[in-house]
Design an enzyme around this catalytic site. Sequence first.
Site, PDB file in Angstrom:
ATOM      1  N   LYS A 118       0.824  -1.223   0.000  1.00 42.97           N
ATOM      2  CA  LYS A 118       0.000   0.000   0.000  1.00 42.97           C
ATOM      3  C   LYS A 118       0.848   1.259   0.000  1.00 42.97           C
ATOM      4  CE  LYS A 118      -2.237  -0.779   3.876  1.00 42.97           C
ATOM      5  NZ  LYS A 118      -1.663  -2.064   4.300  1.00 42.97           N
ATOM      6  N   ARG A 158      -9.397   1.842   9.323  1.00 44.91           N
ATOM      7  CA  ARG A 158      -9.048   0.441   9.576  1.00 44.91           C
ATOM      8  C   ARG A 158     -10.074  -0.247  10.468  1.00 44.91           C
ATOM      9  NH1 ARG A 158      -3.019   1.128   9.118  1.00 44.91           N
ATOM     10  NH2 ARG A 158      -2.035  -0.904   9.183  1.00 44.91           N
ATOM     11  N   ARG A 197      11.201  -6.786   5.016  1.00 45.84           N
ATOM     12  CA  ARG A 197      11.179  -5.341   5.276  1.00 45.84           C
ATOM     13  C   ARG A 197      11.696  -5.030   6.683  1.00 45.84           C
ATOM     14  NH1 ARG A 197       5.544  -2.181   4.965  1.00 45.84           N
ATOM     15  NH2 ARG A 197       5.225  -3.130   6.993  1.00 45.84           N
ATOM     16  N   ARG A 203      12.097  -1.945  11.139  1.00 53.47           N
ATOM     17  CA  ARG A 203      10.809  -1.580  11.743  1.00 53.47           C
ATOM     18  C   ARG A 203      10.524  -2.517  12.898  1.00 53.47           C
ATOM     19  NH1 ARG A 203       5.685  -0.058   7.994  1.00 53.47           N
ATOM     20  NH2 ARG A 203       4.619  -0.968   9.781  1.00 53.47           N
ATOM     21  N   ARG A 247      -0.636  -8.716  13.459  1.00 54.21           N
ATOM     22  CA  ARG A 247      -1.183  -7.652  12.599  1.00 54.21           C
ATOM     23  C   ARG A 247      -2.115  -8.232  11.533  1.00 54.21           C
ATOM     24  NH1 ARG A 247       4.098  -5.194  10.758  1.00 54.21           N
ATOM     25  NH2 ARG A 247       2.845  -3.917   9.364  1.00 54.21           N
TER      26      ARG A 247
HETATM   27  P1  AMP Z   1       1.045   0.733   8.773  1.00 52.33           P
HETATM   28  O1  AMP Z   1       2.292   1.460   8.463  1.00 52.33           O
HETATM   29  O2  AMP Z   1      -0.157   1.290   8.031  1.00 52.33           O
HETATM   30  O3  AMP Z   1       1.152  -0.751   8.620  1.00 52.33           O
HETATM   31  O4  AMP Z   1       0.715   1.010  10.319  1.00 52.33           O
HETATM   32  C1  AMP Z   1       1.615   0.583  11.324  1.00 52.33           C
HETATM   33  C2  AMP Z   1       0.899   0.557  12.676  1.00 52.33           C
HETATM   34  O5  AMP Z   1       0.413   1.868  12.993  1.00 52.33           O
HETATM   35  C3  AMP Z   1      -0.329  -0.336  12.750  1.00 52.33           C
HETATM   36  O6  AMP Z   1      -0.012  -1.694  13.001  1.00 52.33           O
HETATM   37  C4  AMP Z   1      -1.070   0.297  13.916  1.00 52.33           C
HETATM   38  O7  AMP Z   1      -0.496  -0.025  15.164  1.00 52.33           O
HETATM   39  C5  AMP Z   1      -0.827   1.792  13.668  1.00 52.33           C
HETATM   40  N1  AMP Z   1      -1.869   2.351  12.784  1.00 52.33           N
HETATM   41  C6  AMP Z   1      -1.708   2.836  11.524  1.00 52.33           C
HETATM   42  N2  AMP Z   1      -2.877   3.251  11.020  1.00 52.33           N
HETATM   43  C7  AMP Z   1      -3.812   3.021  11.972  1.00 52.33           C
HETATM   44  C8  AMP Z   1      -5.221   3.221  12.050  1.00 52.33           C
HETATM   45  N3  AMP Z   1      -5.916   3.712  11.018  1.00 52.33           N
HETATM   46  N4  AMP Z   1      -5.843   2.873  13.208  1.00 52.33           N
HETATM   47  C9  AMP Z   1      -5.160   2.379  14.249  1.00 52.33           C
HETATM   48  N5  AMP Z   1      -3.848   2.140  14.237  1.00 52.33           N
HETATM   49  C10 AMP Z   1      -3.169   2.449  13.110  1.00 52.33           C
END
Ligand code: AMP
Length: 201
Positions: free
Chosen positions: A26, A101, A140, A146, A157
């Site tokens: 994404k 989400r 990654r 990360r 996740r």
């Molecule tokens: P991502 O980079 O989109 O995979 O997000 C990494 C982490 O950030 C996720 O596993 C959540 O802990 C937090 N996070 C990102 N976007 C959201 C969201 N819309 N709602 C809640 N937590 C989020």
Amino acid sequence: MTTTSSDASAPTARRLLIVGPPGAGKGTQAVRVAEELSIPAISTGDIFRANVSGQTELGVLAKSYMDKGEYVPDSITNDMVRSRLAEADARDGFLLDGYPRTLDQVEALDGMLAELGTELDMVLLLVVEQEEVVGRLVARGAEQGRSDDTEETIRRRLEVYAEQTAPLIDVYEQRGLVRRVDGMASIDEVTAALREALGSR
Ligand code: AMP
């Protein structure tokens, strides 16, 4: 022939979401598509990570959830997105990556967009196979360091995605907004498929 400045083709969708499981690509695709459309890619994960690096209050709080693979509470996330969407660069379009989400976040976003007098044009769904996604994320984690890309957190996740985020797709499906794109193809092929989906409106 009379043409308008926007030519004869249909206007491109500019208020967009990109959805898919962690590791679907994404973020990579959002940056490319947003650049082509001259709209901001708004990634909640990136905003949280910037706050973690900056050791802000929000960052300290967000990290405690992120490191476990859990979602940051809706109230915090919704407020953050509301202020980001109110910024001038998002006025004529945006590509949200990683938000909404949860079903609560869908409702919150509907409210924010209604306040701004607008609505979503399209939801781009990246379709990938779960085992492929785990492999990508482990790689990654090793490359980018990360802290939420360890195998255990990745599994969590993916569970949280299946429980809390996958149901959103049905909601947007019912609104006729979803365009599915094969996320297993090469990065360039996926970008091309997204471009085509955007033109299909
Ligand atoms: P991502 O980079 O989109 O995979 O997000 C990494 C982490 O950030 C996720 O596993 C959540 O802990 C937090 N996070 C990102 N976007 C959201 C969201 N819309 N709602 C809640 N937590 C989020």
